[in-house]
Scaffold this active site. Structure first.
Site, mmCIF file in Angstrom:
data_model
loop_
_atom_site.group_PDB
_atom_site.id
_atom_site.type_symbol
_atom_site.label_atom_id
_atom_site.label_comp_id
_atom_site.label_asym_id
_atom_site.label_seq_id
_atom_site.Cartn_x
_atom_site.Cartn_y
_atom_site.Cartn_z
ATOM 1 N N GLU A 47 0.981 -1.301 0.548
ATOM 2 C CA GLU A 47 0.110 -0.199 -0.131
ATOM 3 C C GLU A 47 0.703 0.979 -0.016
ATOM 4 O OE1 GLU A 47 -3.440 1.596 2.942
ATOM 5 O OE2 GLU A 47 -2.444 -0.015 3.442
ATOM 6 N N LYS A 117 -9.675 3.042 -1.460
ATOM 7 C CA LYS A 117 -9.818 2.400 -0.321
ATOM 8 C C LYS A 117 -11.187 2.385 0.424
ATOM 9 C CE LYS A 117 -6.806 1.622 3.838
ATOM 10 N NZ LYS A 117 -5.667 1.634 4.434
ATOM 11 N N CYS A 151 -5.743 -3.441 2.440
ATOM 12 C CA CYS A 151 -5.032 -3.593 3.271
ATOM 13 C C CYS A 151 -6.500 -3.855 4.935
ATOM 14 C CB CYS A 151 -4.651 -2.309 4.303
ATOM 15 S SG CYS A 151 -3.662 -1.990 5.541
#
Length: 296
Positions: A47, A117, A151
């Protein structure tokens, strides 16, 4: 490559230099070359690795033009190495409206998909970035259907389940997991793979960066919840062979890896063996009814 063949993938685990895209892209370029020499057709990187994981500094110091030029450079690396890349960098545009993105770039250097995200982690991320709200994409690539999360997203069951229901064989997860949380890779990621019958490639940073320490532990978990490849705490390039799930084209209520039956969105399908199959046996319509009648 047909849908019955395996694809070798590689995961980069390394230390990024904050706001030194040239150095980080050189690391990615070297990893892409070594991954291709090792037979991999896809490289997954951590990331925000392109610019380093430092949310507040990226918001304050990173110019939009630097994001665009880094994305262009990722395409050049993919094309020169002959390997597809899943990289991560901020969204394009003004810093005040940027999210954290993952991009899927094919071996010709073309951008195939972008995902922002959905679940930002902690006060620094929430202050520096804007959460995405678009459904994560699934890309057909060399016989595999590949989805992306980032993540913290994979720690929410709904995210991986959505991609599984859309037919993903592999979920690539660029990650910046700082601190000592071994249960994420020892428990949560394998569970997400098992309960959805998918492979998950979880690529983390290692070393220290901007006051954070990353313990690595990158992982490829197979659809049975077992590690296909795992890293320690140092810099490493992991390889794993990923097989397609044996199901037809994605559709609502697709069966899981143990069966070719149906019934995932209504009453449970008739089991043809004793092995659990969570996608086949789920009762999506019933769960929606439960949610609709909840008292808030």
């Amino acid at each position: 490559m047909t849908h019955n063949e395996t694809m070798r993938i590689a995961l980069l685990q390394d230390t990024a230099s904050v706001l030194d895209a040239a150095s980080n892209l050189a690391v990615i370029g070297d990893a892409a070359r070594r991954a291709r020499e090792g037979g991999a057709r896809l490289l997954v990187t951590p990331e925000l690795f392109v610019h380093g994981y430092a949310p507040q500094r990226l918001r304050a110091e990173l110019e939009p033009s630097a994001v665009e030029s880094a994305l262009q450079r990722l395409g050049e690396i993919a094309r020169a190495s002959g390997i597809a890349l899943i990289g991560s960098l901020p969204s394009p545009g003004d810093a005040a409206a940027r999210g954290i993105d993952a991009v899927h770039i094919d071996a010709d250097g073309a951008l195939r998909a972008r995902y922002t995200k959905t679940h930002l982690f902690g006060p620094d991320e929430r202050a520096a970035f804007v959460a995405g709200d678009r459904r994560p994409p699934v890309v057909e690539a060399e016989g595999l259907r590949i989805g992306m999360l980032i993540c913290y997203d994979v720690e929410f069951p709904e995210c991986a389940r959505q991609l599984a229901l859309e037919g993903a064989d592999l979920i690539a997860v660029p990650t910046a997991l700082a601190g000592d949380f071994p249960q994420i890779t020892s428990l949560i990621v394998p569970t997400r793979a098992l309960e959805n019958g998918v492979s998950i490639a979880y690529a983390n940073h290692t070393g220290s960066s901007d006051g954070l320490h990353f313990h690595g532990r990158s992982l490829v978990a197979g659809p049975e919840g077992r590690a296909l490849a795992s890293a320690g705490e140092g810099a490493e390039l992991l390889f794993a062979d990923i097989s397609p799930r044996p199901h037809p084209a994605a559709a609502p209520g697709i069966p899981g890896p143990q069966t070719s039956g149906s019934g995932g969105d209504g009453a449970p399908a008739q089991a043809d063996e004793d092995t659990p199959d969570y996608l086949r046996d789920r009762r999506g319509a019933l769960y929606r009814d439960w949610q609709a009648t909840m008292k808030h």
